[in-house]
Design a protein around this motif. Structure first.
Motif, PDB file in Angstrom:
ATOM      1  N   SER A  17       0.233  -1.236  -0.524  1.00  0.00           N
ATOM      2  CA  SER A  17       0.461   0.334   0.434  1.00  0.00           C
ATOM      3  C   SER A  17       0.515   1.335  -0.130  1.00  0.00           C
ATOM      4  CB  SER A  17      -0.563   0.083   1.410  1.00  0.00           C
ATOM      5  OG  SER A  17      -2.025   1.377   1.029  1.00  0.00           O
ATOM      6  N   GLY A  18       0.179   2.196  -0.931  1.00  0.00           N
ATOM      7  CA  GLY A  18       1.316   3.169  -0.621  1.00  0.00           C
ATOM      8  C   GLY A  18       2.539   4.005  -1.984  1.00  0.00           C
ATOM      9  N   ALA A  19       2.524   2.314  -2.778  1.00  0.00           N
ATOM     10  CA  ALA A  19       3.799   1.980  -3.006  1.00  0.00           C
ATOM     11  C   ALA A  19       4.224   3.620  -4.224  1.00  0.00           C
ATOM     12  CB  ALA A  19       3.842   1.071  -4.479  1.00  0.00           C
ATOM     13  N   TRP A  20       3.031   3.908  -4.918  1.00  0.00           N
ATOM     14  CA  TRP A  20       3.185   4.683  -6.343  1.00  0.00           C
ATOM     15  C   TRP A  20       2.985   6.011  -5.264  1.00  0.00           C
ATOM     16  CZ3 TRP A  20       5.024   3.627 -10.119  1.00  0.00           C
ATOM     17  CH2 TRP A  20       5.033   2.042 -10.847  1.00  0.00           C
ATOM     18  N   ARG A  21       2.340   6.608  -4.224  1.00  0.00           N
ATOM     19  CA  ARG A  21       2.213   7.899  -3.444  1.00  0.00           C
ATOM     20  C   ARG A  21       3.702   8.099  -3.051  1.00  0.00           C
ATOM     21  NH1 ARG A  21      -0.447   6.401   1.201  1.00  0.00           N
ATOM     22  NH2 ARG A  21       0.988   6.061   2.325  1.00  0.00           N
ATOM     23  N   VAL A  22       4.655   7.230  -2.883  1.00  0.00           N
ATOM     24  CA  VAL A  22       6.446   7.246  -2.502  1.00  0.00           C
ATOM     25  C   VAL A  22       6.633   7.612  -3.484  1.00  0.00           C
ATOM     26  CG1 VAL A  22       7.769   6.566  -1.662  1.00  0.00           C
ATOM     27  CG2 VAL A  22       6.606   5.981  -0.570  1.00  0.00           C
ATOM     28  N   VAL A  23       6.430   7.378  -5.040  1.00  0.00           N
ATOM     29  CA  VAL A  23       7.392   7.774  -5.883  1.00  0.00           C
ATOM     30  C   VAL A  23       6.589   9.232  -5.914  1.00  0.00           C
ATOM     31  CG1 VAL A  23       7.481   7.082  -8.939  1.00  0.00           C
ATOM     32  CG2 VAL A  23       7.588   5.276  -6.686  1.00  0.00           C
ATOM     33  N   ALA A  24       5.597   9.510  -6.233  1.00  0.00           N
ATOM     34  CA  ALA A  24       4.278  10.860  -6.270  1.00  0.00           C
ATOM     35  C   ALA A  24       5.313  12.037  -5.507  1.00  0.00           C
ATOM     36  CB  ALA A  24       3.917  10.849  -6.152  1.00  0.00           C
ATOM     37  N   LEU A  25       5.127  11.314  -4.771  1.00  0.00           N
ATOM     38  CA  LEU A  25       6.079  12.051  -3.025  1.00  0.00           C
ATOM     39  C   LEU A  25       7.352  12.603  -3.438  1.00  0.00           C
ATOM     40  CD1 LEU A  25       4.273  10.592   0.419  1.00  0.00           C
ATOM     41  CD2 LEU A  25       3.900  13.079  -1.095  1.00  0.00           C
ATOM     42  N   LEU A  26       8.622  11.336  -3.666  1.00  0.00           N
ATOM     43  CA  LEU A  26       9.606  11.520  -3.936  1.00  0.00           C
ATOM     44  C   LEU A  26      10.306  11.837  -5.489  1.00  0.00           C
ATOM     45  CD1 LEU A  26      11.515   8.342  -2.675  1.00  0.00           C
ATOM     46  CD2 LEU A  26      10.928  10.731  -1.595  1.00  0.00           C
ATOM     47  N   CYS A  27       9.267  12.361  -6.272  1.00  0.00           N
ATOM     48  CA  CYS A  27       9.279  12.461  -7.486  1.00  0.00           C
ATOM     49  C   CYS A  27       9.362  14.696  -7.375  1.00  0.00           C
ATOM     50  CB  CYS A  27       8.105  12.626  -8.551  1.00  0.00           C
ATOM     51  SG  CYS A  27       8.687  11.145  -9.337  1.00  0.00           S
ATOM     52  N   LEU A 133      14.750   3.669  -1.219  1.00  0.00           N
ATOM     53  CA  LEU A 133      13.155   3.540  -0.998  1.00  0.00           C
ATOM     54  C   LEU A 133      11.779   2.715  -1.381  1.00  0.00           C
ATOM     55  CD1 LEU A 133      11.411   3.220   1.631  1.00  0.00           C
ATOM     56  CD2 LEU A 133      11.454   6.092   0.837  1.00  0.00           C
ATOM     57  N   ILE A 134      12.688   3.004  -2.611  1.00  0.00           N
ATOM     58  CA  ILE A 134      11.560   2.501  -3.928  1.00  0.00           C
ATOM     59  C   ILE A 134      11.869   1.692  -3.882  1.00  0.00           C
ATOM     60  CG2 ILE A 134      10.838   3.386  -6.195  1.00  0.00           C
ATOM     61  CD1 ILE A 134      11.726   6.226  -6.166  1.00  0.00           C
ATOM     62  N   VAL A 135      13.061   0.939  -4.325  1.00  0.00           N
ATOM     63  CA  VAL A 135      13.194  -0.663  -4.416  1.00  0.00           C
ATOM     64  C   VAL A 135      12.427  -1.213  -3.159  1.00  0.00           C
ATOM     65  CG1 VAL A 135      14.818   0.317  -6.228  1.00  0.00           C
ATOM     66  CG2 VAL A 135      15.353  -0.353  -3.718  1.00  0.00           C
ATOM     67  N   HIS A 150      10.775   8.710 -11.139  1.00  0.00           N
ATOM     68  CA  HIS A 150      11.806   9.265  -9.784  1.00  0.00           C
ATOM     69  C   HIS A 150      12.502  10.362 -11.097  1.00  0.00           C
ATOM     70  CE1 HIS A 150      15.110   9.514  -6.623  1.00  0.00           C
ATOM     71  NE2 HIS A 150      13.302  10.648  -5.817  1.00  0.00           N
ATOM     72  N   ILE A 151      14.221   8.978 -11.373  1.00  0.00           N
ATOM     73  CA  ILE A 151      14.413  10.323 -12.035  1.00  0.00           C
ATOM     74  C   ILE A 151      14.100  11.168 -13.178  1.00  0.00           C
ATOM     75  CG2 ILE A 151      16.611  10.397 -13.932  1.00  0.00           C
ATOM     76  CD1 ILE A 151      16.982   6.975 -12.855  1.00  0.00           C
ATOM     77  N   ALA A 152      13.028  10.687 -13.529  1.00  0.00           N
ATOM     78  CA  ALA A 152      12.063  11.986 -14.813  1.00  0.00           C
ATOM     79  C   ALA A 152      11.768  13.520 -14.164  1.00  0.00           C
ATOM     80  CB  ALA A 152      10.732  11.571 -15.127  1.00  0.00           C
ATOM     81  N   GLY A 153      11.464  12.962 -12.818  1.00  0.00           N
ATOM     82  CA  GLY A 153      11.290  14.387 -11.390  1.00  0.00           C
ATOM     83  C   GLY A 153      12.663  15.148 -11.225  1.00  0.00           C
ATOM     84  N   ILE A 154      13.585  14.570 -11.756  1.00  0.00           N
ATOM     85  CA  ILE A 154      15.530  14.977 -10.383  1.00  0.00           C
ATOM     86  C   ILE A 154      15.422  15.719 -11.733  1.00  0.00           C
ATOM     87  CG2 ILE A 154      17.383  14.569 -11.000  1.00  0.00           C
ATOM     88  CD1 ILE A 154      17.153  11.810  -8.495  1.00  0.00           C
ATOM     89  N   MET A 155      14.824  15.311 -13.368  1.00  0.00           N
ATOM     90  CA  MET A 155      15.229  15.992 -14.529  1.00  0.00           C
ATOM     91  C   MET A 155      14.528  17.138 -14.593  1.00  0.00           C
ATOM     92  SD  MET A 155      16.512  12.471 -17.437  1.00  0.00           S
ATOM     93  CE  MET A 155      17.194  13.948 -18.396  1.00  0.00           C
TER      94      MET A 155
END
Length: 420
Positions: A17-27, A133-135, A150-155
């Motif tokens: 639960s929350g796996a994709w939410r974590v990706v969105a937050l970290l982006c 954390l993502i993996v 996540h890397i796209a968010g960094i870029m």
């Protein structure tokens, strides 16, 4: 290597639960991470007018950040392995955002340099912890795509560096640091509520609780794996390629096609960065789709990407047709990023799950040092009147060597899996 890492991924695997939410937050955090560090380069005129300094001193503001950031990356990764990953991320964001806000009050070069050192220390803690954390959350057929998003968010943050210069022109250079510093501090408080560590994974459930993680034991474990040593060389080569192209492509456009500085900068970034952002997401999507049938997809997709990117660099460095050069560099940016989206999944093939963040920190250290040296080496070659086309062609050769390294990494990973 655990069965989770080597066995074909099963369709019934359910994400926590929350796996994709974590990706969105970290982006968002990743975007702020690169925006805060890079926007200073876009407001040079405003800063130099406010506090006179030489070009060498202004360049040192970026160099000292990179040196501190790279050197501390392994230790920062260890913190994420030893302590709660989500808390390391939140504290890192809070501190670097506070430093960003504090930068607005610098009145001398020495004070500005000190804030860059502090930013290098605090930002070094973020990316190893975030990717680990993502993996932790994404152990099935979503790992590469989650890493790529996540890397796209960094870029996106990297490409938004111009915002700093734009705000500095409308107001003053202090405003950008004040605004984004406050945004980061507030967002760190939001993460306190919504960002949590992953639930206990299938990997850790299958193992008895081990002793506490210690830095030198982590380093010893990582360097004992031949596949990790090969991965260091692979990531260092990619660092050389990335810095070499990013550092000299504007000059290449300007000199080879007789363009103005502004147009050369537009062609160098306005086309390459969007293609690269699409590349990290596409690479993750393709990897995860293929991984449902072939567990080696995280190796094969980067190989395919490099097989496409290498000839594109060759063509771009030879042709005198501007639209073709732009297209070739765009395809390079698209397919070269298949490696970046899979670097943490590949690391998972050799690294003990307890030491993933430390492992990525070590990779980051070598990439920063070697990448920085490659930009300097490019300058030396330029002083020796070596054509930039030849420099780009050497990058294409390095990509071919990277394909060979990926083959050796896979061979070592398969060998290790066969012994378990």
């Amino acid at each position: 290597m655990s069965a989770t890492e080597t066995a074909p991924l099963k369709a019934e695997y359910v994400l926590p639960s929350g796996a994709w939410r974590v990706v969105a937050l970290l982006c968002v955090v990743g975007c702020l991470n690169y925006l805060d560090r890079t926007m200073i380069t876009t407001m040079r005129t405003s800063i130099v007018q406010a506090m006179p300094m030489t070009d060498a001193q202004f360049g040192l503001l970026t160099s000292v950040f990179l040196w501190v950031y790279g050197i501390l990356s392994p230790f920062a990764g260890f913190l994420a392995d030893h302590f709660n990953r989500s808390r390391v991320i939140i504290v890192s964001l809070f501190i670097w955002s506070a430093v960003t806000w504090l930068t607005a009050y610098a009145t001398t070069f020495e004070q500005l340099l000190a804030t860059r050192v502090l930013m290098g220390i605090s930002e070094a803690c973020y990316i190893p912890a975030a990717l680990a954390l993502i993996v932790d959350y994404h152990q099935g057929p979503s790992r590469s795509l989650a890493s790529g998003i996540h890397i796209a968010g960094i870029m996106v943050g990297q490409s938004m560096g111009f915002v700093g210069g734009w705000i500095a022109e409308l107001h003053d250079w202090n405003t950008s640091f004040s605004v984004f510093g406050v945004i980061g501090v507030v967002y760190s408080l939001v993460l306190l509520v919504f960002l949590k560590d992953a639930p206990k994974s299938r990997e850790t459930e299958a193992k008895p609780a081990g002793p506490p993680v210690h830095f030198f034991e982590a380093v010893k474990s990582l360097f004992a794996e031949k596949s990790f040593l090969l991965l260091i060389v692979f990531w260092a080569f990619l660092g050389i390629i990335g810095w070499m192209v990013a550092g000299w492509i504007p000059t290449y456009y300007q000199e080879h096609f007789k363009l103005s500085q502004g147009m050369a900068g537009l062609y160098a970034t306005g086309y390459l960065y969007p293609a690269s952002i699409v590349g990290v997401i596409l690479g993750g999507f393709l990897t995860d789709r293929w991984a449902r049938r072939n567990p080696d997809a995280q190796i094969y997709i980067p190989v395919i990407g490099l097989l496409i990117a290498a000839p594109c660099i060759f063509v771009a460095s030879y042709t005198d047709i501007l639209p073709l050069t732009i297209t070739m560099f765009m395809v390079y940016g698209l397919t070269r990023m298949f490696c970046d989206t899979n670097i943490m999944p590949i690391l998972c093939l050799s690294a003990d799950p307890r030491y993933r963040a430390t492992g990525y920190g070590i990779l980051n250290l070598f990439a920063c040092i070697i990448g920085g040296l490659s930009v300097y080496a490019g300058g030396l070659l330029r002083d020796m009147h070596v054509d930039l086309g030849r420099i780009f062609q050497s990058a294409a050769i390095l990509m071919i060597l990277c394909i060979g390294l990926l083959y050796l990494i896979k061979k070592e990973a398969d060998k290790k899996a066969g012994t378990l």
